[in-house]
Scaffold this motif. Structure first.
Motif, PDB file in Angstrom:
ATOM      1  N   GLU A 310      33.610  22.822  31.672  1.00  0.00           N
ATOM      2  CA  GLU A 310      34.926  23.302  31.233  1.00  0.00           C
ATOM      3  C   GLU A 310      34.881  24.809  30.963  1.00  0.00           C
ATOM      4  O   GLU A 310      35.820  25.551  31.279  1.00  0.00           O
ATOM      5  CB  GLU A 310      35.353  22.558  29.963  1.00  0.00           C
ATOM      6  CG  GLU A 310      35.560  21.065  30.163  1.00  0.00           C
ATOM      7  CD  GLU A 310      37.023  20.691  30.294  1.00  0.00           C
ATOM      8  OE1 GLU A 310      37.877  21.589  30.236  1.00  0.00           O
ATOM      9  OE2 GLU A 310      37.293  19.490  30.460  1.00  0.00           O
ATOM     10  N   TYR A 471      46.479  20.894  22.831  1.00  0.00           N
ATOM     11  CA  TYR A 471      47.633  20.729  23.725  1.00  0.00           C
ATOM     12  C   TYR A 471      48.825  21.522  23.186  1.00  0.00           C
ATOM     13  O   TYR A 471      49.620  22.063  23.955  1.00  0.00           O
ATOM     14  CB  TYR A 471      47.970  19.251  23.851  1.00  0.00           C
ATOM     15  CG  TYR A 471      49.090  18.936  24.818  1.00  0.00           C
ATOM     16  CD1 TYR A 471      48.931  19.149  26.193  1.00  0.00           C
ATOM     17  CD2 TYR A 471      50.291  18.428  24.355  1.00  0.00           C
ATOM     18  CE1 TYR A 471      49.963  18.867  27.078  1.00  0.00           C
ATOM     19  CE2 TYR A 471      51.330  18.134  25.235  1.00  0.00           C
ATOM     20  CZ  TYR A 471      51.162  18.350  26.593  1.00  0.00           C
ATOM     21  OH  TYR A 471      52.188  18.053  27.466  1.00  0.00           O
ATOM     22  N   GLN A 474      48.547  24.911  24.344  1.00  0.00           N
ATOM     23  CA  GLN A 474      48.983  24.932  25.739  1.00  0.00           C
ATOM     24  C   GLN A 474      50.507  24.944  25.838  1.00  0.00           C
ATOM     25  O   GLN A 474      51.084  25.678  26.659  1.00  0.00           O
ATOM     26  CB  GLN A 474      48.418  23.708  26.452  1.00  0.00           C
ATOM     27  CG  GLN A 474      48.801  23.563  27.908  1.00  0.00           C
ATOM     28  CD  GLN A 474      48.207  22.313  28.524  1.00  0.00           C
ATOM     29  OE1 GLN A 474      47.073  21.927  28.230  1.00  0.00           O
ATOM     30  NE2 GLN A 474      48.970  21.644  29.378  1.00  0.00           N
ATOM     31  N   GLU A 478      53.020  27.448  27.712  1.00  0.00           N
ATOM     32  CA  GLU A 478      53.998  26.963  28.690  1.00  0.00           C
ATOM     33  C   GLU A 478      55.430  27.309  28.300  1.00  0.00           C
ATOM     34  O   GLU A 478      56.313  27.380  29.159  1.00  0.00           O
ATOM     35  CB  GLU A 478      53.835  25.450  28.869  1.00  0.00           C
ATOM     36  CG  GLU A 478      52.537  25.085  29.571  1.00  0.00           C
ATOM     37  CD  GLU A 478      52.251  23.600  29.607  1.00  0.00           C
ATOM     38  OE1 GLU A 478      51.438  23.184  30.466  1.00  0.00           O
ATOM     39  OE2 GLU A 478      52.825  22.850  28.792  1.00  0.00           O
ATOM     40  N   HIS A 555      41.849  17.107  24.326  1.00  0.00           N
ATOM     41  CA  HIS A 555      42.771  17.940  25.103  1.00  0.00           C
ATOM     42  C   HIS A 555      42.687  17.610  26.582  1.00  0.00           C
ATOM     43  O   HIS A 555      43.715  17.441  27.267  1.00  0.00           O
ATOM     44  CB  HIS A 555      42.423  19.411  24.863  1.00  0.00           C
ATOM     45  CG  HIS A 555      43.200  20.370  25.708  1.00  0.00           C
ATOM     46  ND1 HIS A 555      42.590  21.220  26.603  1.00  0.00           N
ATOM     47  CD2 HIS A 555      44.527  20.617  25.791  1.00  0.00           C
ATOM     48  CE1 HIS A 555      43.514  21.957  27.204  1.00  0.00           C
ATOM     49  NE2 HIS A 555      44.692  21.615  26.726  1.00  0.00           N
ATOM     50  N   THR A 556      41.486  17.496  27.091  1.00  0.00           N
ATOM     51  CA  THR A 556      41.290  17.170  28.504  1.00  0.00           C
ATOM     52  C   THR A 556      41.896  15.816  28.833  1.00  0.00           C
ATOM     53  O   THR A 556      42.534  15.637  29.879  1.00  0.00           O
ATOM     54  CB  THR A 556      39.796  17.187  28.845  1.00  0.00           C
ATOM     55  OG1 THR A 556      39.280  18.516  28.635  1.00  0.00           O
ATOM     56  CG2 THR A 556      39.542  16.771  30.279  1.00  0.00           C
ATOM     57  N   ASN A 559      45.716  15.922  29.117  1.00  0.00           N
ATOM     58  CA  ASN A 559      46.128  16.529  30.380  1.00  0.00           C
ATOM     59  C   ASN A 559      45.864  15.612  31.569  1.00  0.00           C
ATOM     60  O   ASN A 559      46.642  15.585  32.528  1.00  0.00           O
ATOM     61  CB  ASN A 559      45.429  17.869  30.579  1.00  0.00           C
ATOM     62  CG  ASN A 559      46.163  19.002  29.883  1.00  0.00           C
ATOM     63  OD1 ASN A 559      47.308  19.298  30.203  1.00  0.00           O
ATOM     64  ND2 ASN A 559      45.517  19.625  28.906  1.00  0.00           N
ATOM     65  N   GLN A 560      44.800  14.843  31.510  1.00  0.00           N
ATOM     66  CA  GLN A 560      44.562  13.851  32.560  1.00  0.00           C
ATOM     67  C   GLN A 560      45.700  12.832  32.594  1.00  0.00           C
ATOM     68  O   GLN A 560      46.185  12.450  33.675  1.00  0.00           O
ATOM     69  CB  GLN A 560      43.223  13.152  32.321  1.00  0.00           C
ATOM     70  CG  GLN A 560      42.017  14.023  32.587  1.00  0.00           C
ATOM     71  CD  GLN A 560      40.705  13.391  32.116  1.00  0.00           C
ATOM     72  OE1 GLN A 560      40.704  12.437  31.322  1.00  0.00           O
ATOM     73  NE2 GLN A 560      39.592  13.913  32.585  1.00  0.00           N
ATOM     74  N   ARG A 562      48.745  13.383  31.564  1.00  0.00           N
ATOM     75  CA  ARG A 562      49.964  14.055  32.032  1.00  0.00           C
ATOM     76  C   ARG A 562      49.981  14.124  33.554  1.00  0.00           C
ATOM     77  O   ARG A 562      51.022  13.852  34.182  1.00  0.00           O
ATOM     78  CB  ARG A 562      50.077  15.455  31.416  1.00  0.00           C
ATOM     79  CG  ARG A 562      51.452  16.076  31.655  1.00  0.00           C
ATOM     80  CD  ARG A 562      51.695  17.278  30.757  1.00  0.00           C
ATOM     81  NE  ARG A 562      51.417  18.535  31.422  1.00  0.00           N
ATOM     82  CZ  ARG A 562      51.790  19.730  30.945  1.00  0.00           C
ATOM     83  NH1 ARG A 562      52.425  19.815  29.785  1.00  0.00           N
ATOM     84  NH2 ARG A 562      51.505  20.827  31.593  1.00  0.00           N
ATOM     85  N   ARG A 563      48.849  14.450  34.137  1.00  0.00           N
ATOM     86  CA  ARG A 563      48.785  14.489  35.612  1.00  0.00           C
ATOM     87  C   ARG A 563      49.019  13.100  36.190  1.00  0.00           C
ATOM     88  O   ARG A 563      49.698  12.944  37.218  1.00  0.00           O
ATOM     89  CB  ARG A 563      47.439  15.056  36.061  1.00  0.00           C
ATOM     90  CG  ARG A 563      47.287  16.561  35.799  1.00  0.00           C
ATOM     91  CD  ARG A 563      46.071  17.131  36.497  1.00  0.00           C
ATOM     92  NE  ARG A 563      44.834  16.625  35.931  1.00  0.00           N
ATOM     93  CZ  ARG A 563      44.199  17.181  34.905  1.00  0.00           C
ATOM     94  NH1 ARG A 563      44.701  18.265  34.312  1.00  0.00           N
ATOM     95  NH2 ARG A 563      43.058  16.679  34.463  1.00  0.00           N
ATOM     96  N   ASN A 579      55.900  14.403  26.365  1.00  0.00           N
ATOM     97  CA  ASN A 579      55.457  14.903  25.066  1.00  0.00           C
ATOM     98  C   ASN A 579      55.895  13.966  23.947  1.00  0.00           C
ATOM     99  O   ASN A 579      55.141  13.713  22.997  1.00  0.00           O
ATOM    100  CB  ASN A 579      56.005  16.310  24.831  1.00  0.00           C
ATOM    101  CG  ASN A 579      55.443  17.320  25.802  1.00  0.00           C
ATOM    102  OD1 ASN A 579      54.361  17.127  26.352  1.00  0.00           O
ATOM    103  ND2 ASN A 579      56.187  18.395  26.044  1.00  0.00           N
TER     104      ASN A 579
END
Length: 606
Positions: A310, A471, A474, A478, A555-556, A559-560, A562-563, A579
Motif C-alpha cells: 500500500e 474513508y 477520502q 472527493e 479503509h482498504t 473501498n473494495q 465500494r468498487r 455511504n
C-alpha cells in the motif's frame, strides 16, 4: 455538485423523521425470533453499563432506572474483571442459543455483531494479564502504562463528562471521586500479579508513565484541578468541597503513591524490549490482538507485506505531486521531511500557535459539515467541538483523537488535540485530521449509532471505526478539499501512507523483534514524518499491540466494497446511498460489513 438549501432541508427533515431503529430496517417486517433477540440485546446493554457505569454518563443515559449508575465507576480489580468476564460468558451462551434463521436480516446483523464483540473480549480475558476493552479498541498487555490506567481515564471523565448541574450531580460526583481510589488500588493489585508473571512494560514506556502519573499526583492535593474545580461549582456545598479535599488527601493520594511505588518496582526490572514477542505466550497474544483490532485472521507476515504494498502505491502518487512542486531530489520520505520543516507550513510553537491550530480545526469542521448533504442522504447534526488534551495526558498521547458525544446531545463530540508542541501538526495536515477525527469521521459516524439498539452504541470494532475515519479523509478529498491545494493533497496522501507504515511498524515491533529506535528511524525516514510525531506513535503501538493495523485494513476493505457495489449496480450505483449503507449499518466486524453491503446491492437491484 452544489447542494441547494431546499435539498439540505429535505435531508434534515428525513433525519428527524427517523425512528430509533437501524435505518436499514425501515419498512422491513419483523421475523419470528426478533422479539426474543431484541430483549436479549437490551439485557446485554444493561449488563455492559453495570460493568462500566461511566459509559451511561458519557452517553447521557444515566437517568430514571439507571440513576444509580451515576454514582459508580468500573471495578478495575481482578475480582471485578472476573465478574465481568463471567457475565459475558453467560450472555454469549444465550446469544448462541438463538436461531439465527428465525431473525430478520438486520436483527441477525445486530446479534452477530454483539456476539462477535463479546467473544473477542472473552478470548482476551483468557490471558492472565493486561487490559481488555469490551467492545472497544484499547486492548493492552499492560494494566497501567503511559496511555492506559485510571490515573488518566478517571480525572478526564470527572472533569469533562460528569456534569455538576444540580445537588444530586454534586453528590454522585463525590461518590465517584471516592471510588477513584478503589480503581487505582484494583489496578495496582493487577500490576503486582503481572510482575510475578514477568509481564512488564518496556523501560521507555514506564519512564513516560511515571512522569505522567507524577503530574496527576502533584504535590498539595488542595491544588489539584479536580478538587478546586469541584469546589468552585455553584451546586457544591462547603461540606462537599471539604469532603472532596479529605478524600483526595486520605484516599486518592495514598492510592496513587502505592501505584507509583509498584510502577517503580516494574521499572527496576524493565528492559528496552519493545514487543510482546518477549512474553512466553507473546505470539498467541499478538495473534489475538491483531484479530481484535482488524476482525480478520491475517497473519503478521500478511499484514506486514500489505503495508509495504500500500505504501508503494501511495508514494507513487506523492512523487508526482512533489515533482510538480519543485521537490525532485531524494526519496519521497526525504522530500516530505523537507516539506515538514518548511517554515511556511509550521505554526509558532507557543500559545499563539496553539490557539491558531484550535481555531483552524474548528472552522474546517464547520465548513465540512455544510458539505455533508453531498455525501449522504441521511444526515446527523455533527455536534462536535475541538479541545486541547489535558496536560498530564499529552506526553503519552497520540497527536489527536475524537469521538461522538452523548445520545441526548448535552455532551458534544470532541476532537482532542495534543498540543505539547505545535510541531506535531503542519498546516497541510490539519484539514485531513479534522475530517478524520471530526466530520465526517469519528464524531460524525458515532452519532449514527444513536439510532441503533443501545448495545450497538456501547460496542465497536477498531477496523470499522478507524477504516471509516480514513474513508472520511477520502470523502473530504472527493468533496473538493484539495482541488486547488496540491500541498494539502500531499498531506492527505501522507496521512494514508502513515497508516500503511503502521502495518509495517506494528508487526515489526511485535512479530519481527524491531527495536524502538529501529521503528522510529524507519517510520520517520520512510514517511517523512517528524521524529517527535512518530516517537509517540511507536510508543503507542508498543502499549496497544495490533490497534494501529485496523486503520488501513479497514479503509482498504471499505473501498473494495465500494468498487464491488459500483460494478454490481452500474448506473444504479448511488454514491450517497453507498455511504449511507456503510454508516447506517453501524460499527461492525468487517465480515458483517460484507453482508450489510450485499443487502444494499440487492435492495438497489430490486
Amino acid at each position: 455538485m452544489r447542494t441547494t438549501r431546499r435539498q439540505f432541508l429535505a435531508s434534515t427533515a428525513a433525519l428527524t423523521a427517523l425512528p430509533a431503529l437501524p435505518a436499514c430496517a425501515r419498512g422491513q417486517a419483523a421475523a419470528p425470533g426478533d422479539a426474543a433477540a431484541e430483549k436479549l440485546l437490551a439485557a446485554t446493554a444493561e449488563q455492559l453499563l453495570e460493568d462500566d457505569p461511566a459509559q451511561a454518563t458519557s452517553l447521557g443515559i444515566d437517568k430514571a432506572e439507571r440513576t444509580h449508575l451515576r454514582s459508580m465507576l468500573q471495578d478495575r480489580s481482578a475480582a471485578g474483571l472476573k465478574k465481568a468476564a463471567d457475565g459475558l460468558r453467560a450472555r454469549v451462551a444465550q446469544l448462541k442459543a438463538l436461531d439465527l434463521n428465525s431473525l430478520s436480516p438486520v436483527m441477525r446483523t445486530n446479534v452477530e455483531t454483539v456476539r462477535t464483540s463479546l467473544e473477542i473480549a472473552l478470548d482476551g480475558f483468557a490471558f492472565p494479564y493486561g487490559d481488555v476493552a469490551v467492545g472497544g479498541w484499547r486492548n493492552s498487555p499492560y494494566v497501567v502504562v503511559q496511555n492506559v490506567g485510571a490515573y488518566l481515564d478517571t480525572p478526564r471523565f470527572l472533569d469533562t463528562d460528569h456534569k455538576v448541574q444540580n445537588a444530586e450531580d454534586a453528590r454522585s460526583w463525590l461518590a465517584r471521586f471516592e471510588h477513584y481510589a478503589a480503581q487505582l488500588d484494583g489496578e495496582t493489585g493487577r500490576l503486582q500479579t503481572a510482575y510475578d508473571k514477568g509481564v512488564i512494560a518496556p523501560d521507555f514506556l514506564l519512564d513516560k508513565c511515571l512522569k505522567q502519573i507524577a503530574l496527576t499526583r502533584g504535590g498539595d492535593v488542595a491544588k489539584w484541578d479536580l478538587v478546586s474545580g469541584y469546589a468552585g461549582k455553584p451546586n457544591v456545598t462547603g461540606d462537599q468541597a471539604a469532603a472532596a479535599a479529605k478524600i483526595a488527601a486520605g484516599k486518592i493520594a495514598p492510592a496513587l503513591d502505592r501505584q507509583i511505588a509498584e510502577l517503580k518496582r516494574h521499572r527496576a526490572k524493565a528492559t528496552p524490549d519493545a514487543g510482546v514477542w518477549k512474553f512466553p505466550d507473546g505470539e498467541a497474544y499478538y495473534a489475538w490482538a491483531l484479530r481484535a483490532a482488524t476482525t480478520t485472521t491475517m497473519t503478521p507476515d500478511e499484514v506486514h507485506r500489505t503495508g509495504r504494498e500500500e505504501l508503494k502505491m501511495l508514494q507513487s502518487e506523492m512523487d508526482g505531486i512533489l515533482r510538480k512542486q519543485g521537490f525532485t531530489r531524494g526519496t519521497v520520505g526525504a522530500r516530505m521531511t523537507a516539506l515538514g520543516k518548511d517554515q511556511r507550513f509550521l505554526y509558532p510553537d507557543n500559545d499563539e500557535g496553539r490557539r491558531e491550530i484550535l481555531a483552524y480545526m474548528t472552522k474546517t469542521i464547520q465548513d465540512m459539515r455544510a458539505k455533508m448533504p453531498r455525501a449522504f442522504h441521511t444526515l446527523v447534526k455533527g455536534n462536535v467541538e475541538v479541545k486541547r488534551l489535558p496536560l498530564a495526558e499529552e506526553p503519552g498521547a497520540p497527536g489527536a483523537y475524537g469521538g461522538a458525544g452523548s445520545i441526548d446531545g448535552t455532551v458534544p463530540g470532541r476532537v482532542w488535540l495534543n498540543l505539547r508542541t505545535t510541531h506535531l501538526h503542519t498546516r497541510y495536515s490539519l484539514a485531513t485530521l479534522a475530517y478524520h477525527e471530526g466530520i465526517p469521521g469519528h464524531a460524525w459516524q458515532g452519532e449514527y449509532t444513536f439510532k441503533l439498539p443501545l448495545v450497538r452504541s456501547l460496542l465497536g470494532f477498531n477496523a470499522y471505526s478507524e477504516g471509516w475515519a480514513l474513508y472520511a479523509e477520502q470523502l473530504g478529498a472527493e468533496l473538493g478539499a484539495y482541488d486547488s491545494d496540491p500541498i494539502g493533497r500531499l498531506g492527505y496522501l501522507q496521512s494514508l501512507a502513515f497508516r500503511a507504515c503502521r502495518l509495517v511498524v506494528d508487526t515489526g515491533l511485535h512479530a519481527k523483534r524491531w527495536t524502538r529506535a529501529q521503528a522510529i528511524e524507519w517510520f520517520a525516514t520512510t514517511n517523512g514524518s517528524s521524529v517527535d510525531e512518530v516517537s509517540g506513535e511507536v510508543d503507542r503501538y508498543c502499549s496497544w499491540p495490533g490497534q494501529a493495523c485496523g486503520y488501513k485494513l479497514g479503509h482498504t476493505h471499505i473501498n473494495q466494497l465500494r468498487r464491488k457495489t459500483q460494478t454490481a449496480l452500474g448506473k444504479r450505483y448511488d454514491f450517497r446511498a453507498f455511504n449511507d449503507a456503510v454508516v447506517l449499518g453501524g460499527n461492525v466486524p468487517l465480515t458483517v460489513l460484507d453482508s450489510v453491503i450485499d443487502r444494499h446491492i440487492a435492495s438497489r437491484r430490486a
